[in-house]
Design a protein around this motif. Structure first.
Motif, mmCIF file in Angstrom:
data_model
loop_
_atom_site.group_PDB
_atom_site.id
_atom_site.type_symbol
_atom_site.label_atom_id
_atom_site.label_comp_id
_atom_site.label_asym_id
_atom_site.label_seq_id
_atom_site.Cartn_x
_atom_site.Cartn_y
_atom_site.Cartn_z
ATOM 1 N N ASP A 297 -15.333 25.924 52.264
ATOM 2 C CA ASP A 297 -14.568 27.152 52.496
ATOM 3 C C ASP A 297 -14.234 27.325 53.978
ATOM 4 O O ASP A 297 -13.111 27.726 54.339
ATOM 5 N N PHE B 11 -11.465 24.878 54.934
ATOM 6 C CA PHE B 11 -10.162 25.327 54.435
ATOM 7 C C PHE B 11 -9.614 26.437 55.325
ATOM 8 O O PHE B 11 -8.438 26.423 55.722
ATOM 9 N N LYS C 237 -8.689 29.993 50.432
ATOM 10 C CA LYS C 237 -7.976 29.346 49.328
ATOM 11 C C LYS C 237 -7.514 30.333 48.266
ATOM 12 O O LYS C 237 -6.577 30.049 47.501
ATOM 13 N N ASP C 238 -8.169 31.507 48.194
ATOM 14 C CA ASP C 238 -7.747 32.515 47.218
ATOM 15 C C ASP C 238 -6.826 33.577 47.849
ATOM 16 O O ASP C 238 -6.480 34.570 47.214
ATOM 17 N N ALA D 283 -1.949 31.050 50.285
ATOM 18 C CA ALA D 283 -2.233 29.676 49.857
ATOM 19 C C ALA D 283 -1.132 29.138 48.954
ATOM 20 O O ALA D 283 -0.971 27.910 48.822
ATOM 21 N N ILE E 278 -1.443 19.825 51.717
ATOM 22 C CA ILE E 278 -2.736 19.696 51.050
ATOM 23 C C ILE E 278 -3.223 18.250 51.116
ATOM 24 O O ILE E 278 -4.427 17.979 51.164
ATOM 25 N N GLU F 212 -12.010 23.537 43.143
ATOM 26 C CA GLU F 212 -11.505 24.411 44.201
ATOM 27 C C GLU F 212 -9.982 24.619 44.098
ATOM 28 O O GLU F 212 -9.476 25.726 44.273
ATOM 29 N N ALA F 213 -9.244 23.538 43.818
ATOM 30 C CA ALA F 213 -7.785 23.640 43.789
ATOM 31 C C ALA F 213 -7.288 24.505 42.645
ATOM 32 O O ALA F 213 -6.326 25.267 42.786
ATOM 33 N N GLY G 170 -8.189 28.534 42.941
ATOM 34 C CA GLY G 170 -7.612 29.306 44.037
ATOM 35 C C GLY G 170 -6.171 29.684 43.759
ATOM 36 O O GLY G 170 -5.717 29.692 42.602
ATOM 37 N N LEU H 32 -3.383 28.079 45.044
ATOM 38 C CA LEU H 32 -2.485 27.022 45.493
ATOM 39 C C LEU H 32 -1.229 26.994 44.627
ATOM 40 O O LEU H 32 -1.245 27.371 43.447
#
Length: 348
Positions: free
Chosen positions: A160, A163, A171-172, A176, A184, A246-247, A250, A252
């Motif tokens: 985190d 990022f 990321k959230d 993003a 990315i 993670e991707a 969030g 993205l």
């Protein structure tokens, strides 16, 4: 002619002394009958007793190695089973990422696949046997892998932070959604990869050592008999699962998520191949341990034969000796009892 006086007391004492000697001999004879070997090696072999001692010492060493190999074999089998579970979990992740690349899976399903793979990885790599962690290298008393899904995970905090540092937002964060595939991609190569395939792995993820356990499987043969959680294939599994989780949990963009899914899919595929090779290497070691134990057991049979030739007794002769001594002792007891009943008063 000289007259010699004989008393019942003298006869009784003589019989008692004879009984004591026969009872001592009976104990030795019974020991030889039970063990199949002479009761007193030094007395029976004389100068050759040193040879018997040397044979017994070598036999004890070989038996100790066989016992150790049994523990090693059990550890290797558990390691193989664990690797099989990780391969299965990774293959499931590959399947989920393949669907995600095609755009046919909800984001939540792909994220769940990533978290499931991470949880499986932590559970399997933290498995222990006889109080020792299988994948900890030489730190067998230390839990090798931190659980990424734990809120207090240093690896998760490091991701985190990386990022946020790289993009300037979490990321959230709604921002993003503006991250491109190229952006990315740079983040995964320059920032994320060192956390898994570089120094970040041991700093944030693993407590294991690169050095694995080396065991003596024969008098003149040693081999590595454990697998470390720092193996590259295991790192790739962790990276692929983390990227998927993670991707897809969030904010993205679809373009960025697809790029992440493609990279994670490639990593997971490489991990399956790497783990397959690791399983093969572990299998080769299992065969070496089994072959070594077979050779040692043959040597043990030879040593036992030599020891038996030196110390062995004829079981039939030993049984006859025990029976004769017991018969003589019973007869001696009977005679002693009769003698003790003799009294001059019986004849007056």
């Amino acid at each position: 002619m000289k007259a010699v006086s004989v008393s019942s007391a003298a006869i009784s004492n003589a019989m008692r002394y004879s009984q004591t000697r026969m009872q001592v001999d009976l104990v030795k004879a019974q020991k030889e009958l039970d063990s199949g070997k002479v009761a007193d090696t030094g007395l029976a072999l004389g100068a050759r007793s040193a040879q018997a001692v040397n044979f017994q010492r070598d036999l004890d060493r070989l038996n100790a190695i066989v016992d150790s190999n049994a523990l090693v074999a059990a550890r290797l089998k558990s390691t193989q089973d664990s690797l099989g579970q990780i391969v299965s979990a990774t293959q499931s992740l590959v399947n989920a990422l393949t669907v995600a690349v095609a755009g046919d899976a909800p984001d939540s399903v792909t994220a769940k696949s990533g978290s499931t793979a991470l949880q499986s990885l932590a559970t399997v790599l933290n498995a222990s046997m006889n109080g020792e962690y299988l994948f900890a290298g030489t730190n067998t008393d230390v839990r090798p892998l931190d659980d990424y899904m734990s809120p207090s995970s240093p690896a998760r905090a490091a991701f985190d932070a990386a990022f946020l540092s790289h993009f300037g937002f979490a990321k959230d964060d709604p921002a993003a959604a503006g991250i491109t595939a190229a952006g990315i991609g740079t983040f995964m190569s320059a920032v994320v990869e060192p956390q898994f395939l570089g120094a970040g792995w041991e700093a944030n993820w693993s407590n294991a050592t690169d050095q694995t356990i080396v065991s003596r499987i024969a008098l003149n043969e040693t081999t590595q008999t454990s697998v470390s959680a720092n193996n590259e294939g295991l790192r790739k599994v962790a990276m692929a699962a983390t990227l998927a989780f993670e991707a897809f949990s969030g904010n993205l963009s679809e373009e960025a998520r697809k790029a992440v899914a493609q990279r994670a899919q490639a990593l997971a595929g490489e991990a399956v191949a790497d783990l397959g090779q690791l399983q093969s290497q572990t299998g080769i070691i299992q065969n070496r341990v089994s072959d070594a134990s077979t050779r040692i057991n043959t040597q043990i049979d030879l040593f036992e034969k030599h020891i038996l030739d030196l110390e062995g007794v004829d079981p039939y002769e030993a049984a006859n000796r025990v029976n004769d001594l017991m018969s003589h002792i019973q007869t001696s007891f009977a005679l002693t009892a009769r003698i003790q009943q003799l009294s001059l008063l019986n004849y007056l």
